[in-house]
Design a protein around this motif. Structure first.
Motif, PDB file in Angstrom:
ATOM      1  N   GLU A   1       0.807  -1.223   0.000  1.00  0.00           N
ATOM      2  CA  GLU A   1       0.000   0.000   0.000  1.00  0.00           C
ATOM      3  C   GLU A   1       0.842   1.275   0.000  1.00  0.00           C
ATOM      4  O   GLU A   1       0.327   2.350  -0.313  1.00  0.00           O
ATOM      5  CB  GLU A   1      -0.937   0.004   1.217  1.00  0.00           C
TER       6      GLU A   1
ATOM      7  N   HIS B   1       0.786   3.490  -3.014  1.00  0.00           N
ATOM      8  CA  HIS B   1      -0.532   3.979  -3.462  1.00  0.00           C
ATOM      9  C   HIS B   1      -1.101   5.048  -2.545  1.00  0.00           C
ATOM     10  O   HIS B   1      -2.285   5.387  -2.654  1.00  0.00           O
ATOM     11  CB  HIS B   1      -1.510   2.801  -3.552  1.00  0.00           C
TER      12      HIS B   1
ATOM     13  N   ARG C   1      -8.224  -2.414  -1.187  1.00  0.00           N
ATOM     14  CA  ARG C   1      -6.820  -2.281  -0.813  1.00  0.00           C
ATOM     15  C   ARG C   1      -6.229  -3.657  -0.510  1.00  0.00           C
ATOM     16  O   ARG C   1      -6.967  -4.594  -0.183  1.00  0.00           O
ATOM     17  CB  ARG C   1      -6.692  -1.363   0.404  1.00  0.00           C
TER      18      ARG C   1
ATOM     19  N   TYR D   1      -4.830   6.973  -2.661  1.00  0.00           N
ATOM     20  CA  TYR D   1      -5.778   6.875  -1.549  1.00  0.00           C
ATOM     21  C   TYR D   1      -6.155   8.262  -1.040  1.00  0.00           C
ATOM     22  O   TYR D   1      -7.325   8.550  -0.780  1.00  0.00           O
ATOM     23  CB  TYR D   1      -5.181   6.072  -0.393  1.00  0.00           C
TER      24      TYR D   1
END
Length: 416
Positions: free
Chosen positions: A96, A99, A403, A103
């Motif tokens: 994550e 990203h 996610r 987000y």
């Protein structure tokens, strides 16, 4: 073996300061004095305060969240398997990191949506011009999103204000005089984007209690779709779950009882940057579709319920358009069509637009050119989607992201 889906709702916390209220200072009305009859005794003066009506939200989101970090949506754990718990997996958490900007852009767009719709839900009333409602929503969205250009941030697509038997894809064109009536069932569907990252969320407004079960049906069905969605989940299975919930409802309108039907040729969809419908469809009825949702994808989970036939057809005056992202090179003979296409590409790109938007940016007498672009296949038109005449349709929609560690319902708020 799947475990029970659990949900954790995060409080929406401010990163640095409380959102600025768009509220005027209270003003006191003049004191009034009166005399008692007979003994001429004066009554005590009364002070009364009258609140001025709060204006549309206009303080840019970046001024409200000065650290530039925006609130998470609702966080839902995936089903825990024997081999992997994604919430605690270091490998998935590491995925994550790359990203975080995406987000944050999505969360910023979601916060704009929540603030604009809060104002809209409190202020849309029967007797208003539909054009005024659309412009209230769109102007507030542009102010809060603070986009330097249409492509950088702002409205993600035209504000849908579909009434009654019209399920989707209606917004007023210039000069439209339609007025919202107390007996109407209004679907409010608007999008917000930041750097092309789009939040797509919608709700249904009614002004008579008799429609409550219809609204409850789409609310329960959409929440079921959100619950079922996940990595490697088959789209057809989600549709079956949605339909089962939706069609367990019935509604009595004007003394007649109707079963609520899921509109079988409408569906949710996945979303890519600057592309509101990017290939996958999430059915709202049982389907043999074995396509799976995948890690990292963004989806709009939306459901439509109807008292009519549960099937829509495109008809009526068109307001919604979008540049075709798949159209190859086309030879355009009409000079005005070439000019208009250049304006569309430079202003909107592949973001959907409507005729009011062309009016707003100064285009004039463009309809012949626009129809030429549609005929050439470089622009797609989206006519209003109509169920049976005199029927009623309702909608509820949320945007989620799958996610690596969890499912985030980005557009969730205290209202729906």
């Amino acid at each position: 073996m799947s475990a029970e889906l659990t949900q954790k709702t995060h409080e929406l916390k401010l990163a640095d300061s409380q959102p600025v209220e768009n509220e005027e200072v209270d003003s006191a009305s003049e004191n009034e004095a009166g005399e008692a009859t007979g003994d001429k005794k004066k009554k005590k003066k009364k002070n009364s305060k009258k609140k001025k009506k709060k204006g549309p939200p206009s303080t840019g989101i970046s001024h409200q969240f000065q650290k530039g970090v925006y609130p998470e949506g609702e966080i839902c754990e995936y089903a825990v398997t024997e081999s992997l718990n994604r919430m605690t997996s270091e490998e998935k958490r590491a995925l994550e990191i790359d990203h975080q900007q995406q987000y944050n852009d999505l969360r910023k767009a979601a916060e704009v949506h929540r603030q604009v719709r809060t104002y809209a839900r409190n202020n849309i009333k029967p007797g208003m011009l539909m054009t005024d409602i659309a412009e209230m929503i769109e102007n507030s969205t542009q102010s809060l999103a603070e986009g330097d250009t249409w492509k950088s941030a702002g409205t993600g697509f035209p504000t849908g204000l579909s009434l009654n038997d019209c399920a989707a894809h209606w917004t007023p064109n210039k000069g439209d005089k339609t007025i919202l009536q107390e007996s109407d069932v209004l679907k409010v569907d608007f999008g917000v984007h930041v750097n092309g990252n789009i939040i797509d969320s919608a709700w249904t407004m009614t002004f008579q209690d008799q429609y409550d079960p219809l609204v409850a049906a789409v609310s329960a069905a959409t929440n079921e779709g959100v619950k079922q969605a996940g990595i490697d989940v088959r789209l057809g299975d989600i549709g079956a779950a949605i339909q089962e919930v939706m069609e367990s409802y019935e509604v009595e309108i004007n003394g007649k009882t109707y079963p609520v039907k899921a509109i079988k040729n409408l569906c949710g969809h996945n979303i890519a940057p600057y592309t509101i419908h990017s290939g996958k469809s999430v059915p709202i009825v049982a389907s043999p579709d074995q396509t799976k949702m995948e890690e990292g994808e963004v989806f709009a989970i939306e459901t439509f319920g109807s008292t009519g036939r549960g099937y829509v057809v495109g008809q009526g005056e068109v307001s919604h358009y979008a540049r075709s992202g798949t159209a190859g090179h086309q030879t355009l003979r009409l000079a005005s069509a070439k000019q208009l296409l250049n304006v569309i590409d430079n202003t909107f790109g592949t973001l959907p637009f409507c005729r009011r938007y062309l009016d707003k940016i100064g285009q004039d007498k463009y309809l012949l050119a626009l129809n030429n672009l549609v005929k050439a296949g470089v622009v797609t038109d989206y006519p209003p989607l109509m169920d049976a005449p005199n029927s009623y349709t309702a909608q509820l929609e949320h945007t989620i992201i799958l996610r690596p560690t969890c499912k985030e319902v980005l557009s969730r708020g205290n209202d729906y």
